[in-house]
Design a protein around this motif. Structure first.
Motif, mmCIF file in Angstrom:
data_model
loop_
_atom_site.group_PDB
_atom_site.id
_atom_site.type_symbol
_atom_site.label_atom_id
_atom_site.label_comp_id
_atom_site.label_asym_id
_atom_site.label_seq_id
_atom_site.Cartn_x
_atom_site.Cartn_y
_atom_site.Cartn_z
ATOM 1 N N SER A 3 34.254 24.077 33.835
ATOM 2 C CA SER A 3 33.150 25.040 33.718
ATOM 3 C C SER A 3 33.340 25.824 32.433
ATOM 4 O O SER A 3 34.427 25.859 31.846
ATOM 5 C CB SER A 3 33.121 26.002 34.917
ATOM 6 N N PHE A 4 32.257 26.443 31.985
ATOM 7 C CA PHE A 4 32.348 27.390 30.862
ATOM 8 C C PHE A 4 32.663 28.735 31.466
ATOM 9 O O PHE A 4 31.919 29.234 32.313
ATOM 10 C CB PHE A 4 31.028 27.435 30.082
ATOM 11 N N ASP A 5 33.766 29.339 31.037
ATOM 12 C CA ASP A 5 34.249 30.582 31.643
ATOM 13 C C ASP A 5 33.235 31.700 31.420
ATOM 14 O O ASP A 5 32.973 32.111 30.291
ATOM 15 C CB ASP A 5 35.589 30.961 31.013
ATOM 16 N N GLU A 6 32.623 32.186 32.517
ATOM 17 C CA GLU A 6 31.598 33.215 32.406
ATOM 18 C C GLU A 6 32.160 34.531 31.878
ATOM 19 O O GLU A 6 31.417 35.368 31.357
ATOM 20 C CB GLU A 6 30.897 33.442 33.749
ATOM 21 N N ARG A 7 33.469 34.738 31.988
ATOM 22 C CA ARG A 7 34.068 35.943 31.424
ATOM 23 C C ARG A 7 33.983 35.944 29.910
ATOM 24 O O ARG A 7 33.995 36.987 29.260
ATOM 25 C CB ARG A 7 35.534 36.071 31.857
ATOM 26 N N PHE A 8 33.880 34.769 29.327
ATOM 27 C CA PHE A 8 33.786 34.617 27.885
ATOM 28 C C PHE A 8 32.429 35.105 27.373
ATOM 29 O O PHE A 8 32.297 35.488 26.221
ATOM 30 C CB PHE A 8 34.000 33.153 27.507
ATOM 31 N N THR A 9 31.396 35.058 28.242
ATOM 32 C CA THR A 9 30.053 35.436 27.834
ATOM 33 C C THR A 9 29.857 36.927 27.961
ATOM 34 O O THR A 9 28.859 37.450 27.551
ATOM 35 C CB THR A 9 29.009 34.710 28.686
ATOM 36 N N ALA B 119 40.602 32.451 22.453
ATOM 37 C CA ALA B 119 40.600 32.092 23.873
ATOM 38 C C ALA B 119 39.815 30.805 24.097
ATOM 39 O O ALA B 119 38.824 30.538 23.410
ATOM 40 C CB ALA B 119 39.983 33.227 24.688
ATOM 41 N N ASP B 120 40.292 30.011 25.050
ATOM 42 C CA ASP B 120 39.612 28.764 25.401
ATOM 43 C C ASP B 120 38.481 29.073 26.381
ATOM 44 O O ASP B 120 38.727 29.537 27.498
ATOM 45 C CB ASP B 120 40.602 27.797 26.044
ATOM 46 N N PRO B 121 37.196 28.830 25.989
ATOM 47 C CA PRO B 121 36.088 29.152 26.886
ATOM 48 C C PRO B 121 35.858 28.120 27.984
ATOM 49 O O PRO B 121 35.106 28.368 28.924
ATOM 50 C CB PRO B 121 34.881 29.199 25.940
ATOM 51 N N ILE B 122 36.509 26.971 27.866
ATOM 52 C CA ILE B 122 36.324 25.917 28.875
ATOM 53 C C ILE B 122 37.448 25.999 29.893
ATOM 54 O O ILE B 122 38.638 25.943 29.548
ATOM 55 C CB ILE B 122 36.274 24.529 28.231
ATOM 56 N N ARG B 123 37.052 26.142 31.141
ATOM 57 C CA ARG B 123 38.030 26.327 32.219
ATOM 58 C C ARG B 123 38.176 25.036 33.017
ATOM 59 O O ARG B 123 37.179 24.428 33.417
ATOM 60 C CB ARG B 123 37.558 27.458 33.136
#
Length: 230
Positions: free
Chosen positions: A224-230, A212-216
């Motif tokens: 932004s950095f996708d907070e769902r990734f964290t 998955a791409d963490p950069i939205r």
């Protein structure tokens, strides 16, 4: 969550300078111009550390430090005093009142940031960890090594700083101009499209296969950095 810093300083240019630099370093910064505002702000949101000017209009910094130390709910908040008073007896007085550290004006902003990190490591080690993690992505700030699923990800210094800034502030959307200021610096005059190029390069090395791409990308706004990734 990033460490929150409350900057209590009545010199507006210095207050703005400190807020900008701490936010660029990944902290959440709030500001107050005088001591009377602080107690209200602390009640609204307890900061992880307070940077407190000694000479303030109204309630002085030294008296405010004394008050904070006298209350059970604020007793343990780390405090760094800023002051033009460099004499030994004044430093002793500030520390005896309860300050955790003492910085004399004029001072180096990078040194102040380093002192803040040192104080926070003693009071709350996890909040200033040297390794940032988001899912299977790991960023080691000491060795500047980035890995994902155990795979080394080679980044240029600019790409590393861009990733660190976005990851420290996961979920927050930054415009291209804001990213230019935070990563390249306010005094560097380059085209905003440079941000798009570096984000593209960052994505190319971060993502492999079905990862998955963490950069939205936020259309019309920025990234932004996708907070769902964290």
């Amino acid at each position: 969550m990033n460490a929150s810093i409350l900057i209590v300083e009545d010199e507006e240019p210095l207050q703005v300078l400190l807020s900008y630099n701490f936010e660029a370093e990944g902290f959440r910064a709030r500001s107050a111009m005088n001591g009377d505002e602080v107690e209200v702000l602390v009640e609204e949101e307890r900061p992880d550390l307070i940077i407190l000017d000694w000479m303030l209009p109204g309630l002085s910094g030294i008296e405010l430090c004394r008050r904070l130390r006298s209350r059970s709910e604020t007793r343990d908040i780390p405090i760094i005093m800023l002051t033009a008073r460099g004499e030994e007896q004044e430093r002793v007085r500030g520390l005896a009142t309860g300050a955790d550290d003492y910085v004399v004006k004029p001072f180096s902003v990078p040194e102040l940031v380093a002192r803040v990190r040192t104080v926070l490591r003693r009071s709350n080690p996890e909040i200033v960890a040297d390794v940032l993690r988001a899912g299977e992505l790991q960023v080691d700030l000491r060795t500047r090594r980035v890995t994902r699923n155990g795979r080394d990800i080679p980044l240029s210094p600019t790409e590393f700083k861009l990733l660190e800034h976005l990851l420290r502030n996961a979920g927050r959307v930054y415009s291209r101009e804001q990213l230019l200021n935070a990563v390249w610096g306010r005094d560097i005059y380059i085209d905003e499209r440079t941000v798009d190029v570096h984000v593209g390069r960052l994505r190319n090395v971060l993502n492999r296969g079905k990862e998955a791409d963490p950069i939205r990308t936020v259309r019309g706004v920025g990234y932004s950095f996708d907070e769902r990734f964290t």
